[in-house]
Design an enzyme around this catalytic site. Sequence first.
Site, PDB file in Angstrom:
ATOM      1  N   GLN A  34       2.647   5.383  -4.106  1.00  0.00           N
ATOM      2  CA  GLN A  34       3.076   4.185  -4.831  1.00  0.00           C
ATOM      3  C   GLN A  34       4.174   3.436  -4.082  1.00  0.00           C
ATOM      4  OE1 GLN A  34       4.084   5.388  -8.850  1.00  0.00           O
ATOM      5  NE2 GLN A  34       2.295   6.690  -8.973  1.00  0.00           N
ATOM      6  N   CYS A  35       4.033   3.381  -2.793  1.00  0.00           N
ATOM      7  CA  CYS A  35       5.022   2.769  -1.911  1.00  0.00           C
ATOM      8  C   CYS A  35       4.448   1.476  -1.332  1.00  0.00           C
ATOM      9  CB  CYS A  35       5.345   3.769  -0.793  1.00  0.00           C
ATOM     10  SG  CYS A  35       6.468   3.184   0.488  1.00  0.00           S
ATOM     11  N   GLY A  36       5.300   0.560  -0.981  1.00  0.00           N
ATOM     12  CA  GLY A  36       4.838  -0.655  -0.333  1.00  0.00           C
ATOM     13  C   GLY A  36       4.154  -0.384   0.999  1.00  0.00           C
TER      14      GLY A  36
END
Length: 164
Positions: A34-36
């Site tokens: 769930q990271c950019g």
Amino acid sequence: MTIFEQDCRTHLNEPFNLRALKGQVLLVVNVASQCGFTPQLEELEKLYSRYRDRGFTVLGFPCNQFGRQSPESAEAFCRFGEQRFGVHFPLMEKVRVNGPDAHPLFVALKQQAPGLLGTRAIKWNFTKFLVGRDGRVIARFGPKERGVALRRALEAALDEESPR
């Protein structure tokens, strides 16, 4: 001690023999769902597919240490990586990369390749360690570093002779 002498486990918590990868070039990455930077999983898979026949392996270690951006189990992360990004490179156990509970592999990686201004801490998800065929770290790449610079370093490492 080389990276190949470290103990680690698969996403199913089974022992993984890093020694079996001796003579290969590795890219060890702390990954998150769930990271950019999560779309880099696709790019990492493309590197793996393109160079694996030349003795290259990517090892992804899910890590929830930065912004709680990978809360799922390692097994669930593996399913996510396959379904969303077509990941087929080995996804490993969920780890911590900093602090007293840091996985010994990442302790060793950070010792061999400190970050900016000599810091040992990993600052965020998708920090990449390029490991040569001899098991020693060649380069450390920050989360934003990818593309041409990474490919050039990888190709140079692949062109090095295998250890005898």
